[in-house]
Scaffold this active site. Structure first.
Site, PDB file in Angstrom:
ATOM      1  N   GLU A  91       0.878  -1.188   0.000  1.00  0.00           N
ATOM      2  CA  GLU A  91       0.000   0.000   0.000  1.00  0.00           C
ATOM      3  C   GLU A  91       0.907   1.228   0.000  1.00  0.00           C
ATOM      4  O   GLU A  91       1.124   1.855   1.015  1.00  0.00           O
ATOM      5  CB  GLU A  91      -0.915  -0.024   1.227  1.00  0.00           C
ATOM      6  CG  GLU A  91      -1.972   1.058   1.182  1.00  0.00           C
ATOM      7  CD  GLU A  91      -2.915   1.010   2.380  1.00  0.00           C
ATOM      8  OE1 GLU A  91      -2.675   0.214   3.305  1.00  0.00           O
ATOM      9  OE2 GLU A  91      -3.870   1.794   2.372  1.00  0.00           O
ATOM     10  N   ASP A 238      -9.076  -4.341   5.066  1.00  0.00           N
ATOM     11  CA  ASP A 238      -8.093  -3.347   5.520  1.00  0.00           C
ATOM     12  C   ASP A 238      -7.880  -3.484   7.025  1.00  0.00           C
ATOM     13  O   ASP A 238      -7.659  -2.506   7.732  1.00  0.00           O
ATOM     14  CB  ASP A 238      -8.518  -1.911   5.142  1.00  0.00           C
ATOM     15  CG  ASP A 238      -7.352  -0.936   5.131  1.00  0.00           C
ATOM     16  OD1 ASP A 238      -6.201  -1.354   5.399  1.00  0.00           O
ATOM     17  OD2 ASP A 238      -7.585   0.258   4.878  1.00  0.00           O
ATOM     18  N   ALA A 272      -7.718   4.659  10.886  1.00  0.00           N
ATOM     19  CA  ALA A 272      -6.431   4.026  10.550  1.00  0.00           C
ATOM     20  C   ALA A 272      -6.647   2.533  10.351  1.00  0.00           C
ATOM     21  O   ALA A 272      -6.263   1.721  11.181  1.00  0.00           O
ATOM     22  CB  ALA A 272      -5.414   4.294  11.658  1.00  0.00           C
ATOM     23  N   GLY A 273      -7.305   2.180   9.248  1.00  0.00           N
ATOM     24  CA  GLY A 273      -7.604   0.775   9.007  1.00  0.00           C
ATOM     25  C   GLY A 273      -8.874   0.380   9.745  1.00  0.00           C
ATOM     26  O   GLY A 273      -9.521   1.212  10.399  1.00  0.00           O
TER      27      GLY A 273
HETATM   28 ZN   LIG Z   1      -4.564  -0.438   4.343  1.00  0.00          ZN
END
Ligand SMILES: [Zn+2]
Length: 310
Positions: A91, A238, A272-273
């Site tokens: 990523e 994710d 954040a994810g």
């Molecule tokens: Zn990610």
């Protein structure tokens, strides 16, 4: 809990984008931890997953790739050791600083002189399976990067980008056919400059993936994406290492991430994810109004087809 989610389908769910779960971080994990992650994912219905690396300094990335690749080479499909690793997903580091979201801007690179691509490939080393990388085509040298990575067999996914539609068309011609966590870390839709969101919705020959935890996208946006792109949407988790663990603060990637009622935020307050693994994402997509069969296809058949392409 739906009856469908109780019985993992065969061949199982495919997660193109997962940083870790059950306390395992793919960036630092050794073989025993990776086995634990693979088994935990299999128990949640996942049969193929793509360990996903956030940008870190290249020596650290090289160490992570070496660990992951060696472990992956010990795996065979159907070996009974849990979900099968399909390839490493990078990523970044070739993404936009302006759209880096929770990624560390200090570890991002551009492709201006070609040397950073060489350094990246050298750090990655020989990669088993099908490598995936998220790229922003508007960064210096970005289109050349897309072309070079696609030629080397990477599945190039457009993401963390604010490219305009013309640049995205060029990226498509250079070999990019997919988009990463559609709606997140992208320039927003503007009525005179549709950017990556308008472009992705319009192009029938482009697939997208979405985080269906209903925090990254509202239920309405999730339904809009499915409606605009039938059979072209993949679900991703994710997920980050605390996925599958209780709420609380966790030390991840050198900072404290706080998990609270299904969301993960860093100290800056950014998402954040996620902590929503694919079986749960299926249920949430359904609760948002996506038809059950469509959600299943998005978690299983569509990602499998994306991987088989190009
Ligand atoms: Zn990610």
């Amino acid at each position: 809990m739906s009856a469908v989610a109780d019985r993992p389908p065969s061949p199982g769910l495919v997660d193109l984008h997962i940083h870790g779960a059950f306390g395992v971080d793919v960036l630092t994990a050794g073989p025993a931890e990776l086995d634990r992650l693979a088994r935990g994912l299999a128990a949640r219905g996942v049969s193929v997953f793509f360990p996903t690396l956030v940008p870190v300094p290249l020596p650290e990335m090289a160490a992570a790739c070496s660990r992951l690749s060696s472990w992956m080479r010990t795996r065979r499909e159907g070996d009974g050791r849990g979900a099968f690793p399909g390839g490493i997903h990078f990523e970044g580091p070739f993404v936009s600083r302006a759209r880096c979201g929770a990624l560390h801007p200090g570890s991002l690179l551009d492709g201006e002189d070609g040397r950073s691509l060489d350094a990246f490939l050298e750090a990655a080393g020989p990669l088993p399976g099908r490598p995936v990388t998220t790229v922003a085509p508007e960064i210096p040298g970005g289109l050349a990067l897309v072309r070079a990575l696609a030629r080397r067999g990477f599945l190039v996914s457009l993401g963390h980008t604010e490219a305009d539609a013309a640049t995205l068309d060029e990226a498509f011609s250079a070999g990019a056919r997919h988009m990463t966590h559609f709606g997140n870390a992208l320039a927003p839709l503007h009525h005179r400059a549709v950017g990556p969101i308008g472009w992705g919705l319009l192009r029938e020959d482009v697939t997208v993936d979405v985080i269906a935890d209903l925090h990254h996208l509202s239920p309405e946006m999730l339904r809009l994406v499915f409606k605009a792109k039938p059979d072209r949407v993949a679900l991703i988790s994710d997920a980050i290492p605390p996925a599958g663990l209780p709420d609380g603060p966790y030390a991840v990637w050198g900072e404290t991430l706080t998990v609270s009622r299904g969301t993960v935020r860093n100290a800056r307050g950014n998402l954040a994810g996620s902590v929503c693994l694919l079986d749960e994402a299926l249920r949430r997509a359904e609760s948002a109004g996506v038809a059950r069969e469509e959600a299943f296809q998005a978690a299983r058949d569509v990602p499998a087809r994306i991987l088989a392409s190009g």
